[in-house]
Design a protein around this motif. Structure first.
Motif, PDB file in Angstrom:
ATOM      1  N   LEU A  38      46.310  43.520  47.439  1.00 55.94           N
ATOM      2  CA  LEU A  38      44.980  43.907  46.968  1.00 55.94           C
ATOM      3  C   LEU A  38      44.123  42.681  46.673  1.00 55.94           C
ATOM      4  O   LEU A  38      42.927  42.669  46.971  1.00 55.94           O
ATOM      5  N   GLU A  39      44.722  41.648  46.094  1.00 57.37           N
ATOM      6  CA  GLU A  39      43.978  40.415  45.831  1.00 57.37           C
ATOM      7  C   GLU A  39      43.480  39.800  47.134  1.00 57.37           C
ATOM      8  O   GLU A  39      42.347  39.335  47.216  1.00 57.37           O
ATOM      9  N   GLY A  40      44.330  39.814  48.151  1.00 59.72           N
ATOM     10  CA  GLY A  40      43.939  39.279  49.455  1.00 59.72           C
ATOM     11  C   GLY A  40      42.821  40.089  50.075  1.00 59.72           C
ATOM     12  O   GLY A  40      41.868  39.531  50.633  1.00 59.72           O
ATOM     13  N   ARG A  41      42.913  41.415  49.963  1.00 64.64           N
ATOM     14  CA  ARG A  41      41.869  42.278  50.517  1.00 64.64           C
ATOM     15  C   ARG A  41      40.551  42.068  49.778  1.00 64.64           C
ATOM     16  O   ARG A  41      39.485  41.997  50.392  1.00 64.64           O
ATOM     17  N   ASP A  42      40.610  41.934  48.457  1.00 62.02           N
ATOM     18  CA  ASP A  42      39.400  41.686  47.669  1.00 62.02           C
ATOM     19  C   ASP A  42      38.777  40.351  48.043  1.00 62.02           C
ATOM     20  O   ASP A  42      37.562  40.219  48.130  1.00 62.02           O
ATOM     21  N   SER A  46      35.039  39.823  49.593  1.00 61.83           N
ATOM     22  CA  SER A  46      34.019  38.984  48.961  1.00 61.83           C
ATOM     23  C   SER A  46      33.569  37.868  49.890  1.00 61.83           C
ATOM     24  O   SER A  46      32.418  37.451  49.849  1.00 61.83           O
ATOM     25  N   ASP A  47      34.455  37.403  50.768  1.00 57.90           N
ATOM     26  CA  ASP A  47      34.065  36.375  51.732  1.00 57.90           C
ATOM     27  C   ASP A  47      33.047  36.910  52.737  1.00 57.90           C
ATOM     28  O   ASP A  47      32.189  36.178  53.212  1.00 57.90           O
ATOM     29  N   ASP A  48      33.138  38.201  53.063  1.00 56.26           N
ATOM     30  CA  ASP A  48      32.247  38.817  54.042  1.00 56.26           C
ATOM     31  C   ASP A  48      30.912  39.248  53.444  1.00 56.26           C
ATOM     32  O   ASP A  48      29.987  39.577  54.164  1.00 56.26           O
ATOM     33  N   ASP A  49      30.816  39.277  52.133  1.00 58.33           N
ATOM     34  CA  ASP A  49      29.601  39.744  51.472  1.00 58.33           C
ATOM     35  C   ASP A  49      28.734  38.550  51.075  1.00 58.33           C
ATOM     36  O   ASP A  49      29.161  37.705  50.289  1.00 58.33           O
ATOM     37  N   LEU A  51      26.222  38.273  49.075  1.00 63.00           N
ATOM     38  CA  LEU A  51      25.961  38.176  47.636  1.00 63.00           C
ATOM     39  C   LEU A  51      27.133  37.550  46.906  1.00 63.00           C
ATOM     40  O   LEU A  51      26.969  36.642  46.094  1.00 63.00           O
ATOM     41  N   TRP A  52      28.362  37.993  47.221  1.00 63.71           N
ATOM     42  CA  TRP A  52      29.551  37.423  46.579  1.00 63.71           C
ATOM     43  C   TRP A  52      29.721  35.961  46.980  1.00 63.71           C
ATOM     44  O   TRP A  52      30.109  35.125  46.152  1.00 63.71           O
ATOM     45  N   ALA A  53      29.441  35.650  48.227  1.00 64.19           N
ATOM     46  CA  ALA A  53      29.539  34.262  48.681  1.00 64.19           C
ATOM     47  C   ALA A  53      28.574  33.385  47.892  1.00 64.19           C
ATOM     48  O   ALA A  53      28.920  32.260  47.513  1.00 64.19           O
ATOM     49  N   CYS A  54      27.390  33.893  47.643  1.00 60.59           N
ATOM     50  CA  CYS A  54      26.391  33.145  46.877  1.00 60.59           C
ATOM     51  C   CYS A  54      26.850  32.947  45.431  1.00 60.59           C
ATOM     52  O   CYS A  54      26.692  31.876  44.860  1.00 60.59           O
ATOM     53  N   LEU A  55      27.427  34.009  44.847  1.00 61.89           N
ATOM     54  CA  LEU A  55      27.886  33.926  43.464  1.00 61.89           C
ATOM     55  C   LEU A  55      29.138  33.066  43.313  1.00 61.89           C
ATOM     56  O   LEU A  55      29.363  32.477  42.279  1.00 61.89           O
ATOM     57  N   ASP A  56      29.909  33.028  44.371  1.00 59.59           N
ATOM     58  CA  ASP A  56      31.156  32.269  44.324  1.00 59.59           C
ATOM     59  C   ASP A  56      30.817  30.806  44.362  1.00 59.59           C
ATOM     60  O   ASP A  56      31.257  29.945  43.752  1.00 59.59           O
TER      61      ASP A  56
END
Length: 56
Positions: A38-42, A46-49, A51-56
């Motif tokens: 699940l951690e890997g899938r999450d 997030s890598d594909d999104d 917004l998440w890439a920007c926040l990361d």
């Protein structure tokens, strides 16, 4: 998921029979495997999104 592993470890500490101990070990391994998956899938999601890439 971490809480489930903790509960199973606590149950394991209260058991003396070999068969239930082996069963609890299997459950713990399964829970840890599922958690990693699940951690890997999450992480992939997030890598594909953008917004998440920007926040990361």
């Amino acid at each position: 998921m971490t809480g489930d592993v903790t509960i199973q470890k606590q149950r394991k500490s209260a058991v003396a029979d070999a068969e239930p101990l082996a069963s609890l070990d299997e459950v713990i391994v399964l829970l840890k495997r599922q958690s990693r998956r699940l951690e890997g899938r999450d992480r992939l999601a997030s890598d594909d999104d953008p917004l998440w890439a920007c926040l990361d």
